[in-house]
Design an enzyme around this catalytic site. Structure first.
Site, short mmCIF file in Angstrom:
data_model
loop_
_atom_site.label_atom_id
_atom_site.label_comp_id
_atom_site.label_asym_id
_atom_site.label_seq_id
_atom_site.Cartn_x
_atom_site.Cartn_y
_atom_site.Cartn_z
N GLU A 229 0.85 -1.19 0.00
CA GLU A 229 0.00 0.00 0.00
C GLU A 229 0.89 1.25 0.00
OE1 GLU A 229 -3.23 0.14 2.88
OE2 GLU A 229 -3.41 2.30 2.67
N ARG A 307 -7.55 2.91 13.26
CA ARG A 307 -8.40 1.73 13.08
C ARG A 307 -8.36 0.83 14.32
NH1 ARG A 307 -11.38 -0.98 9.11
NH2 ARG A 307 -10.99 0.58 7.52
N GLU A 709 -10.47 -8.29 4.37
CA GLU A 709 -9.81 -8.29 5.66
C GLU A 709 -10.57 -8.97 6.81
OE1 GLU A 709 -9.31 -3.92 5.19
OE2 GLU A 709 -7.32 -4.31 5.97
N1 LUZ Z 1 -5.59 1.77 4.39
C1 LUZ Z 1 -5.86 3.05 4.67
C2 LUZ Z 1 -6.30 0.77 4.92
O1 LUZ Z 1 -5.18 3.93 4.17
N2 LUZ Z 1 -6.89 3.34 5.47
C3 LUZ Z 1 -7.66 2.39 6.04
O2 LUZ Z 1 -8.59 2.71 6.77
C4 LUZ Z 1 -7.35 1.05 5.77
N3 LUZ Z 1 -8.04 0.07 6.33
C5 LUZ Z 1 -7.71 -1.17 6.08
C6 LUZ Z 1 -6.67 -1.44 5.25
N4 LUZ Z 1 -5.97 -0.49 4.66
MO1 MOS Z 2 -4.62 -2.75 3.34
S1 MOS Z 2 -4.01 -3.48 5.12
O1 MOS Z 2 -3.48 -2.42 2.24
O2 MOS Z 2 -6.14 -3.10 2.93
#
Ligand code: LUZ
Ligand code: MOS
Length: 753
Positions: A229, A307, A709
C-alpha cells in the site's frame, strides 16, 4: 448474478500471467540493487563507493546527493527520506543505489561498499520508546460514557498486559518496479504497488517534476496484503531516479532476503487493559492503552492506530470506554499496513480481556461474549450508531448450524478420557468496519469504452493482487450490459487512464471501483436505449438488453447488441464514460473523535477447536466452523477463497509467525527457515464456512459485502482455543496474552506451576 471463476486462474496455472519479473525488458535495460544500512541507528561518518563504482559493468552508484527534487517519500507525514543522508534510523534503510548491466556485478559492487557509522542508542520496543518520549505523533483517545467512574460500579474489575507480534507479509512476488524513459523526459513505471497514484506522486516529488510526466502502470501483484500500500513506493522511486539520470530502462526487484530485511511489517503492539463487569456479566467499562511499534518513520502508522481505536470493542456494546493509542518511534523498519490494518491488534485485546474475566470469574468466555453482542442502534465509542447489525444473528446461526453444544460436549468428553492430548474450543465473533477510516480517501473512478464491434474495455483504480477484484468488476459489467464476459477486457491499472486513485486497500476496492463502474455502465446504457428506442420507434422505458440482444417489452426485437452499437456510432453517440463514485453518509471529526467513518460493518462468528499434544507442546486445529456475513455474495468462489486465505493468515499471525529482531535492531527471522508461515497442515483439516442469510447492505456493491480483511480476525480464536486446551491440562496455568502462541510457549504453559 452468475458466479464466475477467477479470470486469472487459467493464466496463473499455466504460468502465463505477467508479473514485474515477466515483462519482456527493452534492450540496454539496467539492473538496480539497494545498499542498505547495516546498523539500526547512527551517524554516517563515511561512505566509500568509489571502489565499487569501478567494478566492471557497474554504471553508477547514486546517493541522496543525486536526488533532483525532495528526498522525501513520507505519505502521511514528511519524515522518511528515500535515501539516508547523514543519519540512519533502521537496519535495512536504503543508503545508495547501485546500477549495473548485470545483477551479478551489482551484487559484487554492493559487497565492497564501505561504510562507517557512529552508533547511537537503539530502541526496538514500543513501551521502551514511550518511556523515552519517542513518538511519531500525538497520542489519540476515543471515549464513550465515563469509564473511570463506571469501574466503581462494577462487580468485577480485571487488568492485564497484552502483546501481539508483527507479521511478515510474505507476498509471493517481492517488491519491484521496471522503469522506462519515454520522450521529452517523461517516465513510465510498471510497479507492483497497491497504490499507483502514491507511486506517481512520490516520484514526482523526488524528481522535482509534475505528476503529468509520470505514468504508473500496474498489471497485477503476486500478493499485497497491505505490504504494497505504501511500501512499494521506494523501489519504484529509486529505479525512476536512475532512469531520470541515465535515460535507460531500469529494473529493480528485491531479492527475498532484501525484501524481508528492508520492508516494514504488521505493527507489534504492547497494550494494557482494564475491564469491568456486572454480576450478570455485562461489560460495564473498558479501558485500554495501545502502544504501537511504528518503526523509524510514520508510514501509515497514524491511520493504523486510528483503526485500532475503532475496533477496540470488536463485536460488543460497551457503555463506558476509554482507549488511547500511542504510535511509538523505534529503530525498526517503518511498520505498515497489513490485512486488518490495526483492527486485529485492537480486537485481540478485548478478547484477551474477556478471557481473563471469564477465567477469574469461573465462567467460559462464551458466556461473556454472548451477553454483550452489539444490537441495533448501539453506539460505538467513536460515535457511529450501528444499524443493520448482524452480531447476534451470525452468533446464533453459528451456534445452531454447527451445534456448539454438541461440539463443546465432545471436547469435554475427550478431555476426560485423554491425558496426553487435550482439546480446546473457542468462539471468535468479528465486526469489521468498511471504508477507509480517512473519509476523503473513499472515492473511485471507472473508464468504460464500448468499442464499435460491441466489445468492451474497462479501466478503474482497482489493483488486482490475487483477491479477484478484476473478476468482480468484469461480472458487474457483463451483468449491467448483459453481454458475454468473453467480450469484456479488464485493462491494467494506469494513472494516465484513471487518475488520483486511492490505494487498493481497506477491503473497499470492489465497493468503490465497482460502484463507479456501475455508474459508467448505466450512463452508456441510458444513451444506447435512447438509440434503440428511436430505431425501433418505441419508448425508451420499454427497451432492455438481454444476452446481447435488444428486447422491447420483453420481446426480442430485430436489433442485436452489435447492430445497436453500430447505429449508435453512426448517430455519433458517446460510447465511452468516465464515472466517479464517492461513498455517501460517512464523516468523521478528529477534533472531537466522533463521527460515522464506516459505510457498514461485516460480521461473523468462528468456532475453532484445537488439539494440543501435552508432551511436546505441538498443536493442530481440528476444525474451524464459520458463519460469515457476505451480504449477497456476487462471487461465491472468490469470497470463500478470501475467507479461507484470511483465516489461514490470521491463524499464522496468532500461533506461529514469530518476527524476531535482536537488541541491535537486526532482523533474526530473516529467512523462511526461521520464519514459519502456515501451510496446508497448520490450518484446520475441517474448515466449514456458511453464509449468513441476510438482505445485504445497499452500501456494498450489488449488496455483496467487502470480504478481504474481516475474516483474518477469525484467527484470533485459535489463540484462545489453544489456551483453553492448556488450561484443561494444567490447572496452575496462569493466562498470558502474548501472541503468537508458539509450541514453545504452549510447552512452558503446560508445565508451569
Ligand atoms: N488503508 C488506509 C487501509 O489507508 N486506510 C484504512 O482505513 C485502511 N483500512 C484497512 C486497510 N488499509
Ligand atoms: Mo490494506 S491493510 O493495504 O487493505
Amino acid at each position: 448474478m452468475k458466479s464466475m471463476t477467477n479470470i486469472d486462474a487459467f493464466g496463473h496455472v499455466r504460468g502465463e500471467s505477467l508479473f514485474i519479473d515477466d515483462i519482456v525488458i527493452k534492450q540496454n535495460s539496467l539492473f538496480a540493487l539497494v545498499f542498505d544500512s547495516p546498523k539500526a541507528h547512527g551517524i554516517i561518518k563515511h561512505l566509500e563507493i568509489s571502489k565499487a563504482e569501478k567494478i566492471e559493468d557497474v554504471i553508477k552508484i547514486f546517493t541522496y546527493k543525486d536526488i533532483p527534487g525532495e528526498n522525501q517519500i513520507g505519505g502521511l507525514l514528511p519524515d522518511e527520506p528515500l535515501l539516508a543522508e547523514n543519519e540512519v534510523h533502521f537496519a535495512g534503510q536504503p543508503i545508495a543505489l547501485i546500477i549495473a548491466t548485470s545483477e551479478k556485478s551489482a551484487k559484487k559492487a554492493r559487497s565492497i561498499i564501505e561504510i562507517e557509522i557512529d552508533e547511537l542508542p537503539i530502541i526496538t520496543g514500543a513501551k521502551e520508546a514511550a518511556a523515552k518520549d519517542q513518538f511519531i505523533n500525538a497520542p489519540r483517545t476515543v471515549s464513550l460514557g465515563n469509564a473511570d467512574k463506571a469501574f466503581n460500579n462494577c462487580e468485577y474489575v480485571f487488568e492485564d498486559d497484552v502483546f501481539t507480534n508483527g507479521q511478515e507479509h510474505l507476498y509471493l512476488e517481492t517488491q519491484g518496479a521496471y522503469v522506462e524513459p519515454m520522450e521529452n523526459g517523461n517516465i513510465k513505471i510498471t510497479s507492483s504497488t497497491q497504490g499507483p497514484t502514491q507511486v506517481q506522486k512520490a516520484i514526482a516529488k523526488v524528481l522535482g517534476i509534475g505528476m503529468h510526466k509520470i505514468e504508473v502502470d500496474v498489471i497485477r501483484l503476486g500478493g499485497g496484503f497491505g505490504g504494497k500500500e505504501d511500501q512499494a513506493t521506494p523501489w519504484a522511486a529509486l529505479a525512476a531516479l536512475a532512469t531520470y539520470h541515465l535515460k535507460k530502462p531500469v529494473k529493480l526487484i528485491l531479492s527475498r532476503h532484501d525484501d524481508l530485511r528492508m520492508t516494514g511489517k504488521r505493527h507489534p503492539y504492547e497494550s494494557n487493559f482494564k475491564i469491568g463487569l456486572s454480576k450478570d456479566l455485562k461489560i460495564i467499562a473498558f479501558e485500554a492503552a495501545f502502544y504501537q511499534n511504528s518503526g523509524a518513520a510514520a508510514d501509515l502508522s497514524p491511520a493504523i492506530a486510528e483503526r485500532t481505536l475503532f475496533h477496540a470493542t470488536n463485536s460488543y456494546f460497551i457503555e463506558n470506554v476509554k482507549t488511547t493509542v500511542y504510535s511509538c518511534k523505534t529503530n525498526l523498519p517503518p511498520n505498515t499496513a497489513f490485512r486488518g490494518f490495526g483492527g486485529p491488534q485492537g480486537m485481540f485485546v478485548i478478547e484477551a480481556a474477556i478471557a481473563k474475566a471469564a477465567h477469574e470469574i469461573g465462567v467460559s468466555s462464551k458466556e461473556i461474549q454472548e451477553v454483550n453482542l452489539l444490537q441495533e442502534n448501539d453506539e460505538l465509542s467513536f460515535g457511529q450508531i450501528m444499524t443493520q447489525v448482524e452480531a447476534a444473528n451470525v452468533w446464533r446461526s453459528a451456534m445452531r448450524q454447527f451445534d456448539f453444544k454438541q461440539l463443546s460436549q465432545e471436547v469435554a468428553t475427550f478431555n476426560k478420557k485423554s491425558s496426553d492430548f487435550k482439546k480446546g474450543i473457542a468462539l471468535m465473533p468479528i465486526c469489521f468496519g468498511i471504508s477507509f477510516t480517512n473519509t476523503p480517501m473513499n472515492h473511485a473512478r471507472a473508464l468504460v469504452h464500448v468499442y464499435q464491434d460491441g466489445s468492451i474495455g474497462i479501466s478503474t483504480g482497482a489493483v488486482e493482487m490475487g483477491q479477484g477484484v478484476n473478476t468482480k468488476l468484469l461480472q458487474i459489467a457483463a451483468h449491467s450490459f448483459s453481454i458475454n464476459p468473453d467480450n469484456i477486457k479488464l485493462e491494467t491499472t494506469n494513472t494516465t487512464r484513471v487518475a488520483n486513485t486511492s490505494p487498493s486497500a481497506a477491503s473497499s476496492t470492489a465497493d468503490l471501483n465497482g460502484k463507479a463502474l456501475l455508474k459508467a455502465c448505466v450512463a452508456i446504457l441510458t444513451r444506447l436505449k435512447k438509440v434503440a428506442a428511436k430505431e425501433l420507434e418505441v419508448k425508451e422505458q420499454e427497451i432492455s438488453i438481454q444476452n446481447e440482444w435488444v428486447y422491447v417489452k420483453e420481446i426480442k426485437s430485430s436489433l442485436s447488441w452489435k447492430d445497436l452499437i453500430l447505429k449508435a456510432m453512426i448517430a455519433r453517440v458517446a460510447l465511452s464514460e468516465n464515472a466517479h463514485y464517492a461513498t455517501p453518509i460517512i464523516h468523521y471529526d478528529k477534533t472531537i473523535e466522533k463521527g460515522h467513518p464506516f459505510a457498514y460493518h461485516v460480521y461473523g462468528t468462528a468456532i475453532i477447536t484445537s488439539t494440543v499434544d501435552c508432551i511436546r507442546g505441538n498443536y493442530t486445529f481440528e476444525s474451524v466452523k464459520i458463519v460469515h456475513d457476505y451480504g449477497k455474495s456476487m462471487s461465491k468462489g472468490i469470497d470463500l477463497g478470501q475467507v479461507e486465505g484470511a483465516l489461514a493468515q490470521g491463524i499464522g499471525w496468532m500461533t506461529m509467525e514469530e518476527i524476531a529482531y535482536d537488541e541491535q535492531g537486526i532482523l533474526l527471522s530473516n529467512a523462511l527457515s526461521t520464519y514459519k508461515i502456515p501451510d496446508i497442515f497448520s490450518v484446520a483439516q475441517d474448515i466449514e464456512v456458511l453464509p449468513l442469510e441476510t438482505q445485504g447492505n445497499e452500501m456494498a456493491v450489488l449488496k455483496s459485502k467487502a470480504v478481504g480483511e474481516p475474516p483474518l480476525m477469525y484467527g484470533i480464536g485459535a489463540y484462545f482455543a489453544i489456551q483453553n486446551a492448556i488450561q484443561a491440562f494444567n490447572p496452575y496455568y496462569k493466562l498470558k496474552f502474548h501472541a503468537p502462541m508458539t509450541p514453545e510457549k504452549v510447552l512452558m504453559g503446560l508445565y508451569q506451576y
